[in-house]
Motif scaffolding. Structure first.
Motif: not given
Lengths: 215, 531
Positions: B22-51
């Protein structure tokens, strides 16, 4: 091969209102890209300035190990290639499609010549062991000589990489130009790669005196 | 293509492949959203384990080296994979063209390319996690980063590649704002979110290449030894710090400016009042972008830079606080005599206001030379940074996500649970990080695996806050996913917002508007525009 190239009409992309908006957008985007290129290289120039201030004699001593004639030859080659690039854009603007292809081939050839000369220079440095610290293998009057060659190889290496990318882009342009994609109403890719190419040329024009002509 | 005009962009094309190309900015935005949420979860888990590790000064889960790897992982993932692309690449991609009445961003293919480059860079980071995870901290300071045997090269190469994704997005947005505005959409009729993204884009294009060359030089230093960062071969490690912060200070404004843009949207829509001081907010975004290039030295007060340099950097740091404060005052003034509607997005807006202000004021403390000598490298810095980045950007991101969710998906989430979750996140956040201000001011150094017994109660309280916050995020995740399965569709403007994105259907059609909108009013003129 002598037959005329037929113009292929360009269609404006769906999200633009007209070709003028499309061209201006591409141009602004390209300038933004060139801005980031300059900042990318600026890190190297800052490193150069700092280490030259720290070791002024070493830099003068080291630059004598570079062959200024080869550097000068390459400067001339790149300036010529910038000229042929401009002529390629001009040819498209006045609908001389065949001539445009020829100028592009000339530009590509100059770029190739630049890389060959650079290759000879690199070979000579490598054979003398004038390399970055981990591979440095030469008798030297200065113990920090490897820093100059570290900077030399990084700067010219990154510049050379940009030349290679430019050569790839010019091949793409040649293919498109042969199919007749560029003419008076549409020459955006030519113009954009042209801008990029001039920047690559310009960076070399700074590198040449800074590295070869000190002292 | 006439038949595409009325169909919403989800239904316009079907299948997995239609998303990949797709070249639709809306779909690209949503795909970014998915990856970003995944990254946030991963980073958040790392922080949780550190704490969890920090519940006790002795070993709980991790060895000291693993602890170092976890905080590096947390920092690198959160900075490079989550927070920098979070608002611009996900929400910005979706809403920038909508808000200026364009059909798409200026370079749709480049937009898709930057998504692929992001994923490619992320793969390098994931690879480095598997192969000896980096233990340098996300700042990769030399000389440790040039000597450690962990996989610094693949991690920095990952960040280098992610930088390109960021640069391309920035370029795309700059050109989109300049060239793609709808008829009548003058610069001062643009919504303030667009202004903030524009300022962010300038930073992305001009600062990121400096990080790129820095990381590249670090890689070359580590593989070939050029002798510019590594003191063992004549290099200067402080030069690395200068290079690194020349990018990484503007980068914190890449992170916060888009959230500030979201605030401006929230404060008008949920008070139904024209924004107070439109131009002041717009110009202050640009002012922040420009001044932020000149304050990097405040990360280096103790690096041995000259007193004169430190004084200048300190003064400039105070100056950069002014435009931020201008924004805060304008948002507060906007609320005055407005009809305030405490819906979830605005609750996040108010959270931002409190938390960002705390983060900002403590930033002034750290920018003061004499105080920084004591606070430097303590939990006080950690708390300050998280108040700005999490209390600011993440709250802004959540506010924006809740605000625009019905527009993106055409479905409304459960307001009750959303408020509960917001309260949990707010309370949990303060439990975690306010405690760390106290820890830091008592002298607890950051990045330490163990600590004095007297700090244990505070550390334990801080850790318990992560569980409250974590519960809040789990609830958010559940009700947002749940909302997608709801039957009832939302109207064009469920909050009564009037900027252009609320004037099209939810979700929008493929080319955003059935007819190109013609703009003849200020963006927040609630008197004139009725929806």
């Amino acid at each position: 091969m002598n037959k005329e190239i037929k113009i292929k009409k360009h269609e404006v992309a769906h999200h633009f209102d007209n070709s003028e908006q499309e061209f201006n957008s591409a141009k602004l985007g390209m300038w933004a890209f060139l801005g980031q290129e300059i900042l990318f290289f600026s890190g190297l120039f800052v490193a150069y300035i700092i280490f030259r201030m720290m070791h002024p004699e070493m830099f003068i001593y080291a630059s004598k190990h570079l062959d200024w004639k080869m550097g000068a030859l390459n400067t001339v080659i790149l300036i010529l290639s910038s000229f042929t690039m401009v002529m390629a854009v001009r040819s498209a603007q006045v609908n001389k499609l065949k001539q445009c292809v020829n100028y592009l081939i000339a530009t590509f050839s100059f770029a190739g010549m630049f890389m060959v000369v650079k290759g000879f220079e690199y070979a000579s440095k490598i054979s003398h062991g004038y390399l970055p610290a981990k591979f440095f293998n030469a008798e030297s009057a200065h113990e920090s000589l490897h820093i100059f060659f570290g900077i030399y190889f990084t700067m010219t290496g990154l510049h050379g990489l940009h030349v290679l990318v430019g050569m790839g882009l010019i091949i793409w342009l040649i293919i498109k130009a042969k199919k007749g994609h560029f003419y008076e109403d549409y020459y955006t890719p030519l113009e954009m790669v042209g801008l990029y190419w001039h920047l690559v040329d310009l960076i070399w024009i700074f590198l040449f005196p800074l590295l070869y002509l000190i002292g | 293509m006439g038949h595409l005009e009325n169909i919403n962009f989800f239904k316009a094309a079907k299948g997995f492949k239609s998303w990949l190309i797709t070249v639709d900015h809306k779909r690209i935005g949503i795909m970014y959203l998915l990856f970003i949420v995944a990254a946030f979860t991963l980073g958040g888990l790392a922080a949780g384990i550190m704490r969890i590790e920090l519940l006790s000064p002795d070993k709980v889960l991790l060895t000291a080296k693993q602890y170092n790897q976890f905080f590096t992982l947390h920092g690198a993932i959160m900075v490079f994979l989550f927070i920098i692309p979070s608002i611009p690449a996900a929400l910005g991609n979706f809403f920038l063209p909508l808000q200026i009445g364009a059909k798409d961003v200026a370079f749709p293919k480049l937009n898709l390319a930057s998504l692929y480059i992001y994923v490619f860079g992320a793969l390098f980071c994931v690879y480095s996690m598997w192969h000896g995870a980096v233990d340098t901290g996300w700042t990769f300071y030399t000389p440790y980063s040039t000597t450690t045997d962990t996989s610094v090269i693949s991690m920095t190469l990952g960040a280098f590649i992610l930088g390109f994704s960021s640069i391309l997005t920035g370029m795309n947005f700059i050109v989109t704002v300049h060239k793609m505005r709808a008829p009548g959409m003058t610069w001062f009729r643009m919504p303030l979110f667009v202004w903030s993204l524009y300022a962010t884009s300038i930073l992305q294009v001009l600062a990121t290449p400096v990080l790129a060359i820095t990381l590249l030089l670090l890689i070359v230093e580590k593989t070939m030894g050029i002798g510019i960062f590594d003191p063992a071969i004549g290099g200067d490690p402080v030069l690395f710090q200068h290079f690194f912060w020349f990018y990484s200070h503007p980068a914190v404004y890449i992170m916060i400016l888009p959230a500030m843009g979201i605030m401006s949207e929230l404060f008008t829509t949920f008070t139904k009042k024209n924004i107070f001081g439109y131009k002041a907010i717009a110009y202050s975004s640009i002012a922040i972008a420009l001044v932020s290039f000149l304050v990097w030295g405040h990360h280096m007060f103790l690096s041995g830079q000259s007193d004169l340099a430190s004084t200048i950097f300190s003064a400039l740091t105070f100056i950069v606080a002014i435009p931020s404060a201008i924004k805060v005052f304008n948002w507060i003034s906007t609320m005055y005599k407005g009809s305030i509607d405490l819906k979830t997005p605005f609750l996040y807006g108010l959270s931002f206001l409190f938390l960002f202000s705390v983060g900002g004021f403590t930033g002034i403390v750290l920018g003061t030379l004499s105080l920084d000598v004591h606070m430097h490298d303590t939990y006080y810095v950690v708390a300050h940074f998280h108040y700005v980045m999490m209390g600011g950007t993440v709250m802004g991101f959540l506010g924006g996500l809740h605000y625009w969710w019905p527009k993106m998906f055409g479905k409304m989430y459960n307001e009750f649970w959303a408020k509960i979750a917001c309260a949990l996140i707010f309370v949990g956040f303060n439990m975690v990080f306010f405690t760390q201000f106290i820890l830091g001011s008592k002298g607890m150094p950051r990045r330490y695996y163990s600590y004095l017994d007297q700090f244990q109660p505070l550390h334990q309280f801080s850790t318990s806050g992560t569980w409250v916050m974590g519960l809040g995020f789990i609830i958010v995740f559940i009700y947002l996913i749940n909302s997608l399965f709801r039957k009832e569709e939302v109207s064009n403007s469920p909050w009564g917002g009037i900027t252009l994105e609320w004037q099209t259907t939810s979700p929008p059609p493929v080319y955003n508007f059935i007819e190109t909108p013609i703009v003849d009013n200020d963006p927040y003129d609630f008197e004139k525009v009725k929806i």
